[in-house]
Motif scaffolding. Structure first.
Motif, PDB file in Angstrom:
ATOM      1  N   UNK A 121       0.017   5.176  -0.646  1.00 20.61           N
ATOM      2  CA  UNK A 121      -0.031   5.157  -2.057  1.00 20.61           C
ATOM      3  C   UNK A 121      -0.203   4.022  -3.119  1.00 20.61           C
ATOM      4  N   UNK A 122      -0.223   2.765  -2.398  1.00 23.63           N
ATOM      5  CA  UNK A 122      -0.169   1.598  -3.153  1.00 23.63           C
ATOM      6  C   UNK A 122      -1.779   1.119  -3.240  1.00 23.63           C
ATOM      7  N   UNK A 123      -1.654   0.121  -4.050  1.00 25.09           N
ATOM      8  CA  UNK A 123      -3.114  -0.777  -4.245  1.00 25.09           C
ATOM      9  C   UNK A 123      -3.531  -1.384  -3.104  1.00 25.09           C
ATOM     10  N   UNK A 124      -2.560  -1.719  -2.128  1.00 27.08           N
ATOM     11  CA  UNK A 124      -2.902  -2.264  -0.647  1.00 27.08           C
ATOM     12  C   UNK A 124      -3.458  -1.294   0.141  1.00 27.08           C
ATOM     13  N   UNK A 125      -3.327  -0.265   0.234  1.00 28.34           N
ATOM     14  CA  UNK A 125      -3.686   0.851   1.212  1.00 28.34           C
ATOM     15  C   UNK A 125      -5.222   0.749   1.575  1.00 28.34           C
ATOM     16  N   UNK A 126      -6.292   0.305   0.718  1.00 31.50           N
ATOM     17  CA  UNK A 126      -7.759   0.144   1.160  1.00 31.50           C
ATOM     18  C   UNK A 126      -7.653  -0.930   2.090  1.00 31.50           C
ATOM     19  N   UNK A 127      -7.092  -2.069   1.955  1.00 31.00           N
ATOM     20  CA  UNK A 127      -6.898  -3.197   2.548  1.00 31.00           C
ATOM     21  C   UNK A 127      -6.458  -2.923   3.881  1.00 31.00           C
ATOM     22  N   UNK A 128      -5.543  -2.340   3.938  1.00 29.24           N
ATOM     23  CA  UNK A 128      -4.696  -1.909   5.271  1.00 29.24           C
ATOM     24  C   UNK A 128      -5.735  -1.194   6.089  1.00 29.24           C
TER      25      UNK A 128
ATOM     26  N   UNK B 116       6.100   1.122   9.885  1.00 31.81           N
ATOM     27  CA  UNK B 116       6.623   0.566   8.551  1.00 31.81           C
ATOM     28  C   UNK B 116       5.635   0.290   7.658  1.00 31.81           C
ATOM     29  N   UNK B 117       4.697  -0.455   8.152  1.00 34.03           N
ATOM     30  CA  UNK B 117       3.404  -1.095   7.284  1.00 34.03           C
ATOM     31  C   UNK B 117       2.748   0.358   6.648  1.00 34.03           C
ATOM     32  N   UNK B 118       2.335   1.344   7.377  1.00 36.05           N
ATOM     33  CA  UNK B 118       1.847   2.515   7.025  1.00 36.05           C
ATOM     34  C   UNK B 118       2.768   3.040   6.014  1.00 36.05           C
ATOM     35  N   UNK B 119       4.008   3.427   6.378  1.00 33.21           N
ATOM     36  CA  UNK B 119       4.651   4.208   5.501  1.00 33.21           C
ATOM     37  C   UNK B 119       4.933   3.548   4.087  1.00 33.21           C
ATOM     38  N   UNK B 120       5.207   2.149   4.125  1.00 31.85           N
ATOM     39  CA  UNK B 120       5.308   1.422   2.905  1.00 31.85           C
ATOM     40  C   UNK B 120       4.129   1.183   1.837  1.00 31.85           C
ATOM     41  N   UNK B 121       2.837   1.102   2.557  1.00 30.01           N
ATOM     42  CA  UNK B 121       1.709   0.965   1.734  1.00 30.01           C
ATOM     43  C   UNK B 121       1.144   2.290   1.399  1.00 30.01           C
TER      44      UNK B 121
END
Length: 52
Positions: free
Chosen positions: A41-48, A34-39
């Motif tokens: 294309x968002x600005x949080x993706x590089x931190x994940x 869920x974390x991967x799907x929700x993030x």
């Protein structure tokens, strides 16, 4: 109805086979998915991606 049916069948499997130790593993995998799907294309993706 399909997703609830699968979860109900999985819960019945865990109860019948006494494999309660599988539940934390399944929950962890579901949360990571869920974390991967929700993030995506968002600005949080590089931190994940830095976590992995």
């Amino acid at each position: 109805m399909g997703k609830l049916s699968i979860m109900a069948q999985f819960w019945e499997f865990l109860k019948a086979r006494k494999k309660y130790w599988l539940m934390p593993i399944v929950m962890t995998l579901a949360l990571l998915g869920a974390l991967i799907v929700l993030t995506e294309g968002s600005a949080v993706a590089p931190f994940i991606y830095a976590l992995f």
